[in-house]
Design an enzyme around this catalytic site. Structure first.
Site, PDB file in Angstrom:
ATOM      1  N   SER A 118     -74.481  66.690 -53.777  1.00  0.00           N
ATOM      2  CA  SER A 118     -74.279  65.288 -54.118  1.00  0.00           C
ATOM      3  C   SER A 118     -73.833  64.557 -52.860  1.00  0.00           C
ATOM      4  O   SER A 118     -73.391  65.182 -51.894  1.00  0.00           O
ATOM      5  CB  SER A 118     -73.217  65.142 -55.190  1.00  0.00           C
ATOM      6  OG  SER A 118     -71.954  65.384 -54.617  1.00  0.00           O
ATOM      7  N   LYS A 119     -73.952  63.253 -52.882  1.00  0.00           N
ATOM      8  CA  LYS A 119     -73.562  62.455 -51.719  1.00  0.00           C
ATOM      9  C   LYS A 119     -72.148  62.788 -51.312  1.00  0.00           C
ATOM     10  O   LYS A 119     -71.838  62.979 -50.148  1.00  0.00           O
ATOM     11  CB  LYS A 119     -73.679  60.969 -52.053  1.00  0.00           C
ATOM     12  CG  LYS A 119     -74.891  60.363 -51.408  1.00  0.00           C
ATOM     13  CD  LYS A 119     -74.558  59.065 -50.692  1.00  0.00           C
ATOM     14  CE  LYS A 119     -75.469  58.858 -49.503  1.00  0.00           C
ATOM     15  NZ  LYS A 119     -76.757  58.316 -49.870  1.00  0.00           N
ATOM     16  N   ARG A 120     -71.264  62.897 -52.310  1.00  0.00           N
ATOM     17  CA  ARG A 120     -69.854  63.098 -51.981  1.00  0.00           C
ATOM     18  C   ARG A 120     -69.628  64.454 -51.299  1.00  0.00           C
ATOM     19  O   ARG A 120     -68.974  64.550 -50.286  1.00  0.00           O
ATOM     20  CB  ARG A 120     -68.979  62.958 -53.223  1.00  0.00           C
ATOM     21  CG  ARG A 120     -67.551  62.901 -52.821  1.00  0.00           C
ATOM     22  CD  ARG A 120     -66.504  62.372 -53.789  1.00  0.00           C
ATOM     23  NE  ARG A 120     -66.893  61.776 -55.017  1.00  0.00           N
ATOM     24  CZ  ARG A 120     -66.877  62.420 -56.197  1.00  0.00           C
ATOM     25  NH1 ARG A 120     -66.565  63.700 -56.251  1.00  0.00           N
ATOM     26  NH2 ARG A 120     -67.187  61.780 -57.295  1.00  0.00           N
ATOM     27  N   GLU A 121     -70.255  65.498 -51.855  1.00  0.00           N
ATOM     28  CA  GLU A 121     -70.079  66.833 -51.259  1.00  0.00           C
ATOM     29  C   GLU A 121     -70.612  66.885 -49.835  1.00  0.00           C
ATOM     30  O   GLU A 121     -70.001  67.432 -48.946  1.00  0.00           O
ATOM     31  CB  GLU A 121     -70.844  67.872 -52.080  1.00  0.00           C
ATOM     32  CG  GLU A 121     -70.212  68.227 -53.382  1.00  0.00           C
ATOM     33  CD  GLU A 121     -71.218  68.997 -54.246  1.00  0.00           C
ATOM     34  OE1 GLU A 121     -70.897  70.115 -54.613  1.00  0.00           O
ATOM     35  OE2 GLU A 121     -72.310  68.456 -54.519  1.00  0.00           O
ATOM     36  N   ALA A 131     -71.290  64.339 -47.895  1.00  0.00           N
ATOM     37  CA  ALA A 131     -70.882  63.241 -47.039  1.00  0.00           C
ATOM     38  C   ALA A 131     -69.725  63.605 -46.121  1.00  0.00           C
ATOM     39  O   ALA A 131     -69.443  62.874 -45.183  1.00  0.00           O
ATOM     40  CB  ALA A 131     -70.514  62.023 -47.879  1.00  0.00           C
TER      41      ALA A 131
END
Ligand code: GLU
Length: 325
Positions: A251-254, A256
């Site tokens: 995911s973007k958060r992981e 990023a």
């Protein structure tokens, strides 16, 4: 313009040249760093060049300081590039002359379909993948109508579009069904990503375009531009995206977290290169080493394995409408 493309194609024959082409929309995330490492390893192993191209044409999406951060991250990891970074924003004149030449040759037509109209007529689930050609046969009006300029679309002929893909014979897609008439110049005047990147792969003499497999879906459109310019495509290596243990794309958060996340965990450059390389199965996990040492000890089949990953399932997706610079 012709001379520029001819010089690039000639350069392609004179030894390996690859490129890494981030958009300065934010810091490089883990997946970008890993793709950069792979591209650097392949180019250096071939004793070739590795160019850094900054895809900064879509000015509203650029973030202040992002380009400097990208350069600093690559340097910190020891992933050195050849020559100065190539900013697409400094090459607008080249793209404009290519667009004019295509327009003069009758390869383009003006389109006044709005995003909203295309969304309205698309299937209820999922965006419209291929432009249905509504403006193809309208009388060409290149000037403003009610204050709005048209976008410029490539008039794609029938047949398939094919390109060599690393480790495989070729990939081909059905042009009209899977790619369609893509926008090369947006109604707001911005040069579209497909046009700029296709021109640059040719003009810069890139032998192999190594990038994430999510971009395979853009390749048909870029190869269509190259064909309209009378040029054969380079080879492509679409490398696996970073997935979590259950096979899901990060995911973007992981993803990023990027280098800042690694540093927060106390890792230095050798630790980060070790983790990136371990995730590609190039070294055992927990290894610490510099990019240069990784390169020096690299076995050819391990690198080949990292390039191929297990991405066979995703092969053959078509082009998508609307990916912009
Ligand atoms: N700059 C675009 C991106 O970062 C395209 C990269 C490419 O074609 O390799 O997604």
């Amino acid at each position: 313009m012709r001379g520029l493309l001819a010089a690039g194609l000639e350069r392609r024959e004179r030894g390996y040249r690859g490129r890494f082409a981030p958009s300065p929309t934010g810091p490089l995330h883990r997946g970008n760093l890993r793709t950069a490492l792979l591209g650097w390893l392949v180019a250096r192993r071939r004793r070739g060049e590795w160019l850094l191209r900054i895809d900064d044409l879509d000015a509203p999406r650029n973030r202040p300081g992002a380009e400097e951060a990208i350069l600093a991250d690559l340097r910190w990891l020891g992933l050195t590039w050849d020559g100065p970074p190539i900013r697409q924003s400094t090459r607008r004149g080249i793209y404009a002359s290519v667009l004019s030449a295509l327009r003069r040759a009758g390869a383009l037509y003006p389109c006044r379909c709005s995003r909203r109209l295309l969304a309205d007529i698309s299937a209820p689930h999922g965006a419209l993948a291929v432009y249905p050609g509504l403006c193809r046969t309208a009388p060409p009006q290149w000037g403003p109508v009610e204050g709005r300029l048209p976008s410029w679309r490539l008039r794609l002929g029938p047949g398939s579009l094919a390109w060599p893909e690393h480790g495989r014979l070729a990939v081909s897609v059905d042009g009209p069904r899977q790619v369609g008439d893509v926008v090369l110049r947006r109604a707001d005047g911005l040069v579209a990503y497909h046009l700029a990147t296709a021109v640059d792969e040719l003009a810069l003499g890139i032998e192999e375009v190594l990038r994430g497999e999510d971009l395979r879906a853009s390749t048909g459109a870029q190869v269509a531009v190259m064909a309209a310019l009378g040029a054969s495509p380079p080879r492509y290596a679409h490398v696996p995206l970073w997935r979590d243990a259950s096979g899901q794309r990060l995911s973007k958060r992981e993803g990023a977290e990027g280098l800042a996340g690694y540093r927060a965990r106390g890792l230095d450059a050798a630790g980060v290169i070790g983790e990136l390389a371990a995730s590609l199965d190039l070294v055992p996990s927990g290894t610490r080493l510099s990019a240069a040492d990784l390169l020096a000890g690299l076995e050819a089949d391990r690198l080949e394995g990292a390039l191929r990953g297990t991405d066979a399932r995703t092969l053959g997706t078509g082009g998508r409408e609307g990916r912009q610079a």
